[in-house]
Design a protein around this motif. Sequence first.
Motif, PDB file in Angstrom:
ATOM      1  N   PHE A 158       0.836  -1.200   0.000  1.00  0.00           N
ATOM      2  CA  PHE A 158       0.000   0.000   0.000  1.00  0.00           C
ATOM      3  C   PHE A 158       0.871   1.250   0.000  1.00  0.00           C
ATOM      4  N   SER A 159       0.475   2.227  -0.845  1.00  0.00           N
ATOM      5  CA  SER A 159       1.207   3.488  -0.915  1.00  0.00           C
ATOM      6  C   SER A 159       0.393   4.646  -0.351  1.00  0.00           C
ATOM      7  N   GLU A 160      -0.807   4.884  -0.921  1.00  0.00           N
ATOM      8  CA  GLU A 160      -1.612   6.009  -0.456  1.00  0.00           C
ATOM      9  C   GLU A 160      -3.030   5.938  -1.032  1.00  0.00           C
ATOM     10  N   LEU A 161      -3.935   6.736  -0.431  1.00  0.00           N
ATOM     11  CA  LEU A 161      -5.263   6.977  -0.996  1.00  0.00           C
ATOM     12  C   LEU A 161      -5.186   8.245  -1.824  1.00  0.00           C
ATOM     13  N   ILE A 162      -5.737   8.192  -3.019  1.00  0.00           N
ATOM     14  CA  ILE A 162      -5.683   9.350  -3.908  1.00  0.00           C
ATOM     15  C   ILE A 162      -7.063   9.992  -4.002  1.00  0.00           C
ATOM     16  N   ASN A 163      -7.152  11.233  -3.592  1.00  0.00           N
ATOM     17  CA  ASN A 163      -8.373  12.049  -3.698  1.00  0.00           C
ATOM     18  C   ASN A 163      -9.647  11.313  -3.271  1.00  0.00           C
ATOM     19  N   PRO A 164      -9.720  10.838  -2.032  1.00  0.00           N
ATOM     20  CA  PRO A 164     -10.969  10.195  -1.586  1.00  0.00           C
ATOM     21  C   PRO A 164     -12.107  11.216  -1.481  1.00  0.00           C
ATOM     22  N   VAL A 165     -13.304  10.774  -1.826  1.00  0.00           N
ATOM     23  CA  VAL A 165     -14.502  11.627  -1.767  1.00  0.00           C
ATOM     24  C   VAL A 165     -15.516  10.947  -0.859  1.00  0.00           C
ATOM     25  N   PHE A 166     -16.113  11.722   0.072  1.00  0.00           N
ATOM     26  CA  PHE A 166     -17.055  11.165   1.033  1.00  0.00           C
ATOM     27  C   PHE A 166     -18.377  11.937   0.992  1.00  0.00           C
ATOM     28  N   GLN A 167     -19.474  11.178   1.069  1.00  0.00           N
ATOM     29  CA  GLN A 167     -20.818  11.769   1.169  1.00  0.00           C
ATOM     30  C   GLN A 167     -21.625  10.961   2.173  1.00  0.00           C
ATOM     31  N   GLU A 168     -22.461  11.661   2.955  1.00  0.00           N
ATOM     32  CA  GLU A 168     -23.326  10.962   3.909  1.00  0.00           C
ATOM     33  C   GLU A 168     -24.653  10.646   3.249  1.00  0.00           C
ATOM     34  N   GLN A 169     -25.081   9.387   3.362  1.00  0.00           N
ATOM     35  CA  GLN A 169     -26.343   8.939   2.772  1.00  0.00           C
ATOM     36  C   GLN A 169     -27.034   7.980   3.728  1.00  0.00           C
ATOM     37  N   ASP A 170     -28.190   8.378   4.259  1.00  0.00           N
ATOM     38  CA  ASP A 170     -28.996   7.513   5.137  1.00  0.00           C
ATOM     39  C   ASP A 170     -28.174   6.942   6.302  1.00  0.00           C
ATOM     40  N   ASN A 171     -27.497   7.832   7.017  1.00  0.00           N
ATOM     41  CA  ASN A 171     -26.691   7.451   8.183  1.00  0.00           C
ATOM     42  C   ASN A 171     -25.521   6.539   7.837  1.00  0.00           C
ATOM     43  N   GLN A 172     -25.156   6.513   6.576  1.00  0.00           N
ATOM     44  CA  GLN A 172     -23.980   5.772   6.129  1.00  0.00           C
ATOM     45  C   GLN A 172     -23.053   6.723   5.383  1.00  0.00           C
ATOM     46  N   ILE A 173     -21.828   6.294   5.195  1.00  0.00           N
ATOM     47  CA  ILE A 173     -20.863   7.098   4.450  1.00  0.00           C
ATOM     48  C   ILE A 173     -20.561   6.390   3.140  1.00  0.00           C
ATOM     49  N   LYS A 174     -20.738   7.107   2.036  1.00  0.00           N
ATOM     50  CA  LYS A 174     -20.369   6.572   0.730  1.00  0.00           C
ATOM     51  C   LYS A 174     -19.018   7.159   0.349  1.00  0.00           C
ATOM     52  N   ALA A 175     -18.106   6.291  -0.064  1.00  0.00           N
ATOM     53  CA  ALA A 175     -16.744   6.726  -0.357  1.00  0.00           C
ATOM     54  C   ALA A 175     -16.333   6.310  -1.761  1.00  0.00           C
ATOM     55  N   TRP A 176     -15.740   7.243  -2.488  1.00  0.00           N
ATOM     56  CA  TRP A 176     -15.116   6.954  -3.777  1.00  0.00           C
ATOM     57  C   TRP A 176     -13.617   7.159  -3.574  1.00  0.00           C
ATOM     58  N   VAL A 177     -12.838   6.112  -3.807  1.00  0.00           N
ATOM     59  CA  VAL A 177     -11.424   6.217  -3.480  1.00  0.00           C
ATOM     60  C   VAL A 177     -10.571   5.449  -4.485  1.00  0.00           C
ATOM     61  N   THR A 178      -9.428   6.056  -4.825  1.00  0.00           N
ATOM     62  CA  THR A 178      -8.411   5.387  -5.643  1.00  0.00           C
ATOM     63  C   THR A 178      -7.261   4.994  -4.719  1.00  0.00           C
ATOM     64  N   VAL A 179      -6.883   3.711  -4.783  1.00  0.00           N
ATOM     65  CA  VAL A 179      -5.846   3.184  -3.901  1.00  0.00           C
ATOM     66  C   VAL A 179      -4.596   2.885  -4.733  1.00  0.00           C
ATOM     67  N   LYS A 180      -3.481   3.459  -4.302  1.00  0.00           N
ATOM     68  CA  LYS A 180      -2.215   3.278  -5.014  1.00  0.00           C
ATOM     69  C   LYS A 180      -1.407   2.164  -4.344  1.00  0.00           C
ATOM     70  N   TYR A 181      -1.072   1.137  -5.128  1.00  0.00           N
ATOM     71  CA  TYR A 181      -0.272   0.015  -4.653  1.00  0.00           C
ATOM     72  C   TYR A 181       1.000  -0.111  -5.504  1.00  0.00           C
ATOM     73  N   LEU A 182       1.995  -0.746  -4.944  1.00  0.00           N
ATOM     74  CA  LEU A 182       3.175  -1.148  -5.696  1.00  0.00           C
ATOM     75  C   LEU A 182       3.133  -2.662  -5.826  1.00  0.00           C
ATOM     76  N   ASN A 183       3.155  -3.134  -7.070  1.00  0.00           N
ATOM     77  CA  ASN A 183       3.166  -4.580  -7.337  1.00  0.00           C
ATOM     78  C   ASN A 183       4.589  -5.092  -7.163  1.00  0.00           C
ATOM     79  N   GLU A 184       4.799  -5.918  -6.138  1.00  0.00           N
ATOM     80  CA  GLU A 184       6.128  -6.406  -5.832  1.00  0.00           C
ATOM     81  C   GLU A 184       6.690  -7.323  -6.924  1.00  0.00           C
TER      82      GLU A 184
END
Length: 303
Positions: A253-279
């Motif tokens: 794991f390297s980092e989360l890139i520009n995560p976006v969060f919105q609250e919907q019906d007492n839940q959190i919706k997340a759009w996230v890009t995850v940066k990994y290094l393939n060993e």
Amino acid sequence: MKLPFSKKEKQIKSKKEKKVKVRTIGKRKKSVLFLWILLISSLAFGIYKNFTAIDQHTIHEREIIETKIMDTNAIESFTRNFVKDYYTWENETEALEERTKKLTNYLTEELQALNVDMVRDDIPTSSTVQGINIWSLTEEKENTFSVIYSVQQKITEEKDSTLTSSTYRIVLYQDDQENLVITQNPTLWNQPEKSSFTPEQVESNGTVESETVEEVTVFLEAFFTSYPTATEQELAYYVKNNALPTIEKDYIFSELINPVFQEQDNQIKAWVTVKYLNETTKATQLSQYELILEKDSNWMIVE
């Protein structure tokens, strides 16, 4: 001793004994007769309607769409084998004769005759197939299918080699025994190109408090750090309802890139890009996720 009645007395007694007439409305009276006729007519009409009436029901029509599952494996395999044999040749007589013989396994007799001069005996080039892409398979009518494909060829002439790619369409017929034959020769066609569609970009709408954003971010960083190598039991600490599959790959794991969060019906919706290094490949892997999280005793990914 009773004396005989006189004539006058007899008349008086006769009047007294005479019955008083009672006026009644009889069956023969016109109005009563009319009512009886009306009653009988109504009864007769009712009986008639009961025997002759057509039952009327409200008919609710329901359209049933049947999904036809078509096994295209045979057609695709047949097409790939044909493409390989059709676009492979050598500038040697024996090899060309072998190619012509192979094509009898795919083409109708008419098409075999049509393709006799496709590759001449004195052709200066050789061709080998480098790749085949099948773009579409469509049932044109019962038992008749069209296939659009691209073929990549390596063309060699003397010591020079070039790569070329072309797209074609063929038509095949499949009989009741699922045997196949090509009924229309490869015809130049176009292949699908990149669409100009651009999806709508999601942005944070301010519905999630900064404290919650920080909590969720920390949770996701911890999760995606352990996610690539997590077992199914370990994954259960972070994920419900099998929302994400196990990976068990060697990614760092390297980092989360520009995560976006919105609250919907007492839940959190997340759009996230995850940066990994393939060993293994040493390349960067960018994985995109659309997740729904909720908090009980701790945060969990539920969808």
